[in-house]
Design an enzyme around this catalytic site. Structure first.
Site, mmCIF file in Angstrom:
data_model
loop_
_atom_site.group_PDB
_atom_site.id
_atom_site.type_symbol
_atom_site.label_atom_id
_atom_site.label_comp_id
_atom_site.label_asym_id
_atom_site.label_seq_id
_atom_site.Cartn_x
_atom_site.Cartn_y
_atom_site.Cartn_z
ATOM 1 N N LYS A 40 53.201 49.454 23.940
ATOM 2 C CA LYS A 40 53.997 50.611 24.371
ATOM 3 C C LYS A 40 55.324 50.639 23.613
ATOM 4 C CE LYS A 40 55.681 47.855 28.285
ATOM 5 N NZ LYS A 40 55.458 47.548 29.712
ATOM 6 N N ARG A 138 56.432 49.620 42.182
ATOM 7 C CA ARG A 138 56.753 50.605 41.152
ATOM 8 C C ARG A 138 55.555 51.539 41.040
ATOM 9 N NH1 ARG A 138 58.187 48.433 35.155
ATOM 10 N NH2 ARG A 138 55.929 48.208 35.172
ATOM 11 N N TYR A 258 87.749 50.263 16.930
ATOM 12 C CA TYR A 258 88.108 51.136 18.050
ATOM 13 C C TYR A 258 88.663 50.330 19.222
ATOM 14 C CZ TYR A 258 85.600 55.022 15.868
ATOM 15 O OH TYR A 258 85.198 56.016 15.022
ATOM 16 N N MET A 311 79.541 53.345 15.886
ATOM 17 C CA MET A 311 78.253 54.041 15.809
ATOM 18 C C MET A 311 77.468 53.621 14.559
ATOM 19 S SD MET A 311 77.476 58.119 15.613
ATOM 20 C CE MET A 311 78.292 58.523 17.147
HETATM 21 C C1 LIG Z 1 55.102 46.172 29.802
HETATM 22 C C2 LIG Z 1 53.943 45.734 30.597
HETATM 23 C C3 LIG Z 1 53.265 44.560 30.256
HETATM 24 C C4 LIG Z 1 53.761 43.585 29.214
HETATM 25 O O1 LIG Z 1 54.882 42.900 29.741
HETATM 26 P P1 LIG Z 1 55.616 41.773 28.877
HETATM 27 O O2 LIG Z 1 56.596 41.202 29.836
HETATM 28 O O3 LIG Z 1 56.280 42.478 27.745
HETATM 29 O O4 LIG Z 1 54.589 40.813 28.434
HETATM 30 C C5 LIG Z 1 52.104 44.264 30.954
HETATM 31 N N1 LIG Z 1 51.660 45.079 31.951
HETATM 32 C C6 LIG Z 1 52.325 46.200 32.311
HETATM 33 C C7 LIG Z 1 51.794 47.021 33.428
HETATM 34 C C8 LIG Z 1 53.488 46.552 31.657
HETATM 35 O O5 LIG Z 1 54.149 47.664 32.049
#
Ligand SMILES: *Cc1c(COP(=O)(O)O)cnc(C)c1O
Length: 367
Positions: A40, A138, A258, A311
């Site tokens: 992802k 979640r 800054y 930036m």
């Molecule tokens: C992001 C995610 C993972 C991977 O988690 P890591 O801590 O990066 O290994 C696995 N399962 C779900 C549902 C996730 O959202």
């Protein structure tokens, strides 16, 4: 849209060989389990079009993305892979799952009903994962909803449940009591769904034998960041080098950047780099008179940032690095500076450093 090195402020090098070795190391942690990969957020910032095929070549067959748009990109890159879309059903684009052979991870009763209805409509029992919440609160069906689903004659029969999954909240903290409770609840749930493969382990979970089940789901560990609090990460996968734009002398008591947040405590030499928070080099990683910011390696010496991250620019205190001139290379990631070191200086986690890696770098992929 690759940026030529001559026009970029810095060079981001992504070692696909290290990525493949990290995947193999994780796969070896779960003998008997399949090892998937979570790609992802553009493979945690590394580039899904390159990371996907590299992982597939290492032997990975099952991938997880968060959004349907990511699944579409990944499908082009790895045509034969099994792809799950984690963030619940993208109901308005539901045709896309069947068109591109993608599997939704159904995360609510509504998702289950919507997908079941879709399967009835198209007259096909399409594959999907069912996400059950064991303590993250979640996404995921609660335990009672999951139990209902397991009863004969329910909507589950309209689609093909190919994976039962749940997600850890604290597996990166060794011994956290919630992890044991989640392992326990997931074990009970699997009893309700005999014959359906299970997946519980994120990166941290891969280290826990009771969490492995049938399919490992590591993300961050693949990309070389810390995944368990008291354990070294796997091989680093990214490095970031920037040519020094200019070097200047500074008298004691003069400030840099800054807010005049950093004051030279002695006659100092300051190197300026074309990297800033617009490149994902987080502003919180900067130095002030009260806090030493992220380290940068120049001439083999670890040098602290001087002042706030702007930036598009950042300054480094190279007073202790010997003769330093414009055009010399400064290393912001690599050579002993891990994403976790920058994360610590910025008050965040390696995940955020990786997924923030900017679009203005010249990207170089090592195979
Ligand atoms: C992001 C995610 C993972 C991977 O988690 P890591 O801590 O990066 O290994 C696995 N399962 C779900 C549902 C996730 O959202």
């Amino acid at each position: 849209m690759s940026i030529p090195v001559s026009e970029a402020g810095a060079v981001l090098t992504i070692d696909l060989g290290a990525l493949a070795r990290n995947w193999r190391a994780l796969a070896a942690m779960g003998p008997g389990a399949e090892c998937g990969a979570v790609v992802k957020a553009d493979a945690y910032g590394l580039g899904i079009e390159r990371a996907g095929p590299a992982l597939a070549a290492a032997g990975c067959r099952t991938f997880f993305v968060a959004h349907l748009s990511e699944a579409r990109r990944l499908r082009t890159a790895v045509p034969a892979a099994t792809i799950y879309v984690l963030n619940g059903l993208f109901g308005e684009a539901i045709d896309t799952y069947s068109a591109l052979d993608l599997r939704p991870v159904l995360g609510s009763r509504e998702d289950v009903e919507h997908f079941a209805t879709f399967c009835d409509t198209v007259g096909r029992r399409l594959p999907a994962a069912v996400h059950i919440d064991t303590g993250m609160n979640r996404l995921g069906l609660d335990l009672a909803e999951a139990a209902l689903l397991a009863e004969p004659g329910t909507a589950a029969l309209a689609f093909e449940p190919t994976l039962l999954m749940s997600h850890f909240a604290c597996a990166d903290t060794p011994g956290h009591p919630l992890t044991a409770r989640q392992i326990d609840r997931f074990g009970q749930l699997r009893g309700l769904f005999p014959g359906i493969p299970g997946s519980l382990a994120n990166s941290a979970g891969c280290t826990l034998p009771a969490a492995r089940h049938d399919l490992l789901r590591p993300g961050v560990a693949l990309y070389g960041a810390r995944f368990v609090a008291d354990r070294d990460p796997l091989e680093p996968v990214v490095r970031l080098d920037a040519p020094i734009v200019q070097v200047r002398g500074l008298r004691t008591g003069y400030t840099v950047g800054y807010g005049a947040a950093w004051t030279a405590p002695r006659p100092s030499r300051i190197a300026v780099l074309s990297v800033g928070y617009a490149d994902g080099y987080l502003r919180q990683a900067g130095s002030t008179d009260r806090k030493t910011g992220a380290p940068v390696r120049v001439n083999g010496v670890l040098c602290p940032l001087a002042g706030r991250v702007s930036m598009d620019l950042v300054a480094v205190d190279v007073t202790d690095a010997g003769g330093v001139a414009a055009g010399d290379t400064a290393t912001l990631l690599g050579d002993g500076i891990g994403v976790d070191d920058v994360a610590e200086a910025a008050g965040t986690i390696g995940y955020e450093i990786l997924t923030s890696l900017g679009r203005r770098y010249h990207r170089r992929y090592l195979d």
